[in-house]
Design a protein around this motif. Structure first.
Motif, PDB file in Angstrom:
ATOM      1  N   PHE A 110       0.849  -1.189   0.000  1.00 21.07           N
ATOM      2  CA  PHE A 110       0.000   0.000   0.000  1.00 21.07           C
ATOM      3  C   PHE A 110       0.882   1.236   0.000  1.00 21.07           C
ATOM      4  CE2 PHE A 110       0.381  -1.376   4.445  1.00 21.07           C
ATOM      5  CZ  PHE A 110       0.820  -0.230   5.079  1.00 21.07           C
ATOM      6  N   TRP A 111       0.289   2.393  -0.236  1.00 16.31           N
ATOM      7  CA  TRP A 111       1.014   3.657  -0.323  1.00 16.31           C
ATOM      8  C   TRP A 111       0.583   4.546   0.827  1.00 16.31           C
ATOM      9  CZ3 TRP A 111      -0.845   0.637  -4.045  1.00 16.31           C
ATOM     10  CH2 TRP A 111       0.008   0.282  -5.079  1.00 16.31           C
ATOM     11  N   TYR A 112       1.477   5.467   1.208  1.00 18.11           N
ATOM     12  CA  TYR A 112       1.150   6.379   2.296  1.00 18.11           C
ATOM     13  C   TYR A 112       2.040   7.610   2.239  1.00 18.11           C
ATOM     14  CZ  TYR A 112       5.195   4.292   4.734  1.00 18.11           C
ATOM     15  OH  TYR A 112       6.444   3.845   5.080  1.00 18.11           O
ATOM     16  N   PHE A 113       1.566   8.674   2.904  1.00 17.58           N
ATOM     17  CA  PHE A 113       2.392   9.860   3.093  1.00 17.58           C
ATOM     18  C   PHE A 113       2.068  10.448   4.458  1.00 17.58           C
ATOM     19  CE2 PHE A 113      -1.407  11.588   1.103  1.00 17.58           C
ATOM     20  CZ  PHE A 113      -1.643  12.759   1.801  1.00 17.58           C
ATOM     21  N   TYR A 114       3.040  11.184   4.995  1.00 20.40           N
ATOM     22  CA  TYR A 114       2.902  11.767   6.322  1.00 20.40           C
ATOM     23  C   TYR A 114       2.295  13.159   6.228  1.00 20.40           C
ATOM     24  CZ  TYR A 114       5.761   8.037   8.267  1.00 20.40           C
ATOM     25  OH  TYR A 114       6.234   6.808   8.664  1.00 20.40           O
ATOM     26  N   GLU A 115       1.245  13.371   6.993  1.00 22.71           N
ATOM     27  CA  GLU A 115       0.695  14.720   7.187  1.00 22.71           C
ATOM     28  C   GLU A 115       1.488  15.397   8.308  1.00 22.71           C
ATOM     29  OE1 GLU A 115      -2.043  16.106   5.682  1.00 22.71           O
ATOM     30  OE2 GLU A 115      -2.700  14.357   4.539  1.00 22.71           O
ATOM     31  N   ASN A 116       1.802  14.617   9.332  1.00 18.45           N
ATOM     32  CA  ASN A 116       2.574  15.079  10.481  1.00 18.45           C
ATOM     33  C   ASN A 116       3.531  13.960  10.849  1.00 18.45           C
ATOM     34  OD1 ASN A 116       3.468  16.383  12.839  1.00 18.45           O
ATOM     35  ND2 ASN A 116       1.875  15.383  14.047  1.00 18.45           N
ATOM     36  N   ARG A 117       4.819  14.187  10.646  1.00 18.85           N
ATOM     37  CA  ARG A 117       5.818  13.145  10.883  1.00 18.85           C
ATOM     38  C   ARG A 117       6.667  13.497  12.090  1.00 18.85           C
ATOM     39  NH1 ARG A 117       9.398  10.127   6.315  1.00 18.85           N
ATOM     40  NH2 ARG A 117      10.077   8.451   7.684  1.00 18.85           N
ATOM     41  N   ILE A 118       6.886  12.514  12.944  1.00 19.29           N
ATOM     42  CA  ILE A 118       7.749  12.671  14.114  1.00 19.29           C
ATOM     43  C   ILE A 118       9.109  12.084  13.749  1.00 19.29           C
ATOM     44  CG2 ILE A 118       8.073  12.092  16.557  1.00 19.29           C
ATOM     45  CD1 ILE A 118       5.617  13.906  15.938  1.00 19.29           C
ATOM     46  N   GLU A 119      10.114  12.925  13.730  1.00 14.74           N
ATOM     47  CA  GLU A 119      11.445  12.484  13.311  1.00 14.74           C
ATOM     48  C   GLU A 119      12.218  11.792  14.429  1.00 14.74           C
ATOM     49  OE1 GLU A 119      12.542  12.470  10.238  1.00 14.74           O
ATOM     50  OE2 GLU A 119      10.846  13.577   9.438  1.00 14.74           O
ATOM     51  N   GLU A 120      11.924  12.179  15.670  1.00 10.79           N
ATOM     52  CA  GLU A 120      12.689  11.593  16.774  1.00 10.79           C
ATOM     53  C   GLU A 120      12.352  10.113  16.932  1.00 10.79           C
ATOM     54  OE1 GLU A 120      10.152  12.877  20.640  1.00 10.79           O
ATOM     55  OE2 GLU A 120      10.960  14.497  19.413  1.00 10.79           O
ATOM     56  N   ASP A 121      13.282   9.394  17.490  1.00  7.43           N
ATOM     57  CA  ASP A 121      13.132   7.953  17.662  1.00  7.43           C
ATOM     58  C   ASP A 121      12.249   7.680  18.880  1.00  7.43           C
ATOM     59  OD1 ASP A 121      13.468   5.270  17.174  1.00  7.43           O
ATOM     60  OD2 ASP A 121      15.355   5.142  18.283  1.00  7.43           O
ATOM     61  N   THR A 122      11.013   7.300  18.628  1.00 13.95           N
ATOM     62  CA  THR A 122      10.095   6.951  19.706  1.00 13.95           C
ATOM     63  C   THR A 122       9.532   5.568  19.427  1.00 13.95           C
ATOM     64  OG1 THR A 122       8.179   7.932  18.614  1.00 13.95           O
ATOM     65  CG2 THR A 122       9.447   9.384  20.054  1.00 13.95           C
ATOM     66  N   ILE A 123       8.620   5.156  20.270  1.00 13.80           N
ATOM     67  CA  ILE A 123       8.072   3.808  20.142  1.00 13.80           C
ATOM     68  C   ILE A 123       7.099   3.705  18.959  1.00 13.80           C
ATOM     69  CG2 ILE A 123       8.322   3.295  22.588  1.00 13.80           C
ATOM     70  CD1 ILE A 123       5.300   3.850  22.886  1.00 13.80           C
TER      71      ILE A 123
END
Length: 177
Positions: free
Chosen positions: A71-84
């Motif tokens: 499937f395809w996707y794109f980020y509206e709001n992306r968190i760059e930091e490494d979280t869970i």
């Protein structure tokens, strides 16, 4: 006369002791139904991919990503930091909107709490949630086989309908078991 009766008796005995023979089926199926079904599914899949490619081409300013799951996707709001990210058994709280491939809304802002891989959720959304981090918003484009497939959802989503889902992952509560 006795010889004739004796011969008839021997012939009758031989015929009656013979084991039954298997009968051949009257209708032999060649597997054409499965071949036709496979061809229909290939054509449907090709049509859906063309529709999805058209959406991607119509939005050149958006960076679409392709998942390993198809499937395809794109980020509206992306968190760059490494979280869970959600793992098996984690409790996730999210909300989502579901539209058909033409953009007509089917379900609006459905809030849901879901235990990862332990409850029912359609395949694409389950796999998409695993890619997300808390507070991220992602728009997914699912071909019908990753959405509700042949059966639909028995409500508003019909047979073989590709979907667009806008998802925001609110929280992840990790399973400590």
């Amino acid at each position: 006369m006795k010889h004739l009766l004796f011969i008839i008796f021997i012939v009758a005995l031989c015929v009656s002791c013979k084991s039954p023979e298997a009968r051949m089926p009257e209708i032999v199926q060649s597997g054409s139904f499965l071949k036709e079904s496979a061809e229909r599914n290939k054509k449907l899949n090709e049509l859906e991919y063309k529709q999805i490619e058209a959406i991607i081409e119509d939005n050149p300013d958006i960076e679409y990503l392709t998942s390993e799951s198809g499937f395809w996707y794109f980020y509206e709001n992306r968190i760059e930091e490494d979280t869970i990210q959600p793992q098996f058994g984690d409790l996730v709280d999210f909300h989502y909107n579901v539209s058909n491939i033409q953009g007509s809304e089917i379900y609006t802002t459905q809030n849901k709490t879901y235990i990862m891989d332990k409850e029912e959720l359609f395949t694409g959304l389950r796999e998409g949630l695993k890619l997300m981090k808390p507070t991220e918003s992602v728009t997914f484009i699912f071909p019908s086989q990753k959405a509700f497939g042949y059966y639909g959802d028995d409500n508003k989503i019909g047979t073989n309908i590709p979907l667009i889902c806008e998802v925001t992952l609110n929280t992840i509560t990790q399973n400590n078991d």
